[in-house]
Write a protein that holds these residues in place. Structure first.
Motif, PDB file in Angstrom:
ATOM      1  N   ALA A 118     -40.064  -4.078   7.419  1.00 40.04           N
ATOM      2  CA  ALA A 118     -38.993  -4.600   6.557  1.00 40.04           C
ATOM      3  C   ALA A 118     -38.871  -3.774   5.286  1.00 40.04           C
ATOM      4  N   LYS A 119     -40.010  -3.427   4.673  1.00 42.58           N
ATOM      5  CA  LYS A 119     -39.976  -2.610   3.455  1.00 42.58           C
ATOM      6  C   LYS A 119     -39.433  -1.229   3.753  1.00 42.58           C
ATOM      7  N   GLU A 120     -39.793  -0.683   4.898  1.00 46.29           N
ATOM      8  CA  GLU A 120     -39.295   0.633   5.304  1.00 46.29           C
ATOM      9  C   GLU A 120     -37.780   0.595   5.499  1.00 46.29           C
ATOM     10  N   THR A 121     -37.278  -0.479   6.099  1.00 45.38           N
ATOM     11  CA  THR A 121     -35.839  -0.636   6.316  1.00 45.38           C
ATOM     12  C   THR A 121     -35.102  -0.737   4.985  1.00 45.38           C
ATOM     13  N   VAL A 122     -35.640  -1.518   4.060  1.00 42.89           N
ATOM     14  CA  VAL A 122     -35.024  -1.659   2.737  1.00 42.89           C
ATOM     15  C   VAL A 122     -35.005  -0.314   2.019  1.00 42.89           C
ATOM     16  N   LYS A 123     -36.101   0.413   2.093  1.00 45.35           N
ATOM     17  CA  LYS A 123     -36.185   1.723   1.452  1.00 45.35           C
ATOM     18  C   LYS A 123     -35.150   2.685   2.046  1.00 45.35           C
ATOM     19  N   ASN A 124     -35.006   2.660   3.366  1.00 42.49           N
ATOM     20  CA  ASN A 124     -34.022   3.519   4.028  1.00 42.49           C
ATOM     21  C   ASN A 124     -32.594   3.131   3.669  1.00 42.49           C
ATOM     22  N   MET A 125     -32.310   1.831   3.564  1.00 41.53           N
ATOM     23  CA  MET A 125     -30.971   1.380   3.188  1.00 41.53           C
ATOM     24  C   MET A 125     -30.640   1.780   1.751  1.00 41.53           C
ATOM     25  N   GLU A 126     -31.610   1.654   0.850  1.00 36.41           N
ATOM     26  CA  GLU A 126     -31.389   2.072  -0.541  1.00 36.41           C
ATOM     27  C   GLU A 126     -31.087   3.562  -0.609  1.00 36.41           C
ATOM     28  N   LYS A 145     -27.560   5.296  -1.819  1.00 38.78           N
ATOM     29  CA  LYS A 145     -27.594   6.340  -2.854  1.00 38.78           C
ATOM     30  C   LYS A 145     -26.818   7.576  -2.394  1.00 38.78           C
ATOM     31  N   LEU A 146     -26.997   7.969  -1.135  1.00 39.20           N
ATOM     32  CA  LEU A 146     -26.255   9.111  -0.598  1.00 39.20           C
ATOM     33  C   LEU A 146     -24.766   8.822  -0.526  1.00 39.20           C
ATOM     34  N   LEU A 147     -24.406   7.605  -0.136  1.00 43.39           N
ATOM     35  CA  LEU A 147     -22.992   7.236  -0.084  1.00 43.39           C
ATOM     36  C   LEU A 147     -22.363   7.302  -1.464  1.00 43.39           C
ATOM     37  N   HIS A 148     -23.048   6.795  -2.472  1.00 45.25           N
ATOM     38  CA  HIS A 148     -22.519   6.832  -3.840  1.00 45.25           C
ATOM     39  C   HIS A 148     -22.298   8.271  -4.284  1.00 45.25           C
ATOM     40  N   LYS A 149     -23.208   9.148  -3.935  1.00 48.88           N
ATOM     41  CA  LYS A 149     -23.072  10.559  -4.287  1.00 48.88           C
ATOM     42  C   LYS A 149     -21.839  11.163  -3.606  1.00 48.88           C
ATOM     43  N   GLU A 150     -21.661  10.845  -2.339  1.00 48.63           N
ATOM     44  CA  GLU A 150     -20.516  11.356  -1.585  1.00 48.63           C
ATOM     45  C   GLU A 150     -19.204  10.774  -2.105  1.00 48.63           C
ATOM     46  N   TRP A 151     -19.189   9.483  -2.392  1.00 50.72           N
ATOM     47  CA  TRP A 151     -17.971   8.846  -2.884  1.00 50.72           C
ATOM     48  C   TRP A 151     -17.580   9.347  -4.263  1.00 50.72           C
ATOM     49  N   GLY A 152     -18.507   9.881  -5.005  1.00 50.31           N
ATOM     50  CA  GLY A 152     -18.221  10.399  -6.334  1.00 50.31           C
ATOM     51  C   GLY A 152     -17.494  11.735  -6.310  1.00 50.31           C
TER      52      GLY A 152
END
Length: 121
Positions: A4-12, A16-23
């Motif tokens: 579960a922690k690994e999944t949360v870390k991967n989603m975060e 973060k990558l999406l925000h960079k791309e959307w910018g």
């Protein structure tokens, strides 16, 4: 680390990558003329749209897909606001007169047109 922690870390990391791309803005698809006198009004309208979307995001009542769509739209609106401000400053420095041209990519133009259409109705 638990799964579960690994999944949360991967989603975060993904968000973060999406925000960079959307910018990042894409290739210019449209040049939209704007009246210098209405530049401040356009900026205020975009700021209101960003606030409205942020409020919807903060309520947490939407689905994951809705939240991601609203977040993406906010990034697009922020890019557009920066472009309008930059074009306004450039036009003021160069004393271009009554109108300025704002270059928009496909996403910016589509969202700008949708907002403009809703406000005119």
């Amino acid at each position: 680390m638990t799964e579960a922690k690994e999944t949360v870390k991967n989603m975060e990391y993904l968000v973060k990558l999406l925000h960079k791309e959307w910018g990042r803005s894409g290739r210019t698809q449209a040049r939209v003329p704007m009246d210098m006198a209405r530049l401040e009004t356009a900026g205020a309208g975009i700021a209101k749209e960003i606030r409205d979307r942020r409020e919807l995001l903060e309520t947490g009542k939407g689905t994951f897909k809705q939240c991601m769509r609203l977040s993406k739209e906010n990034f697009i609106l922020l890019r557009l606001a920066k472009k309008i401000k930059k074009a306004g400053g450039k036009a003021a420095r160069q004393d271009k007169g009554m109108f300025l041209m704002v270059e928009m990519d496909r996403e910016e133009y589509a969202l700008f047109s949708a907002i403009k259409k809703v406000r005119e109705e």
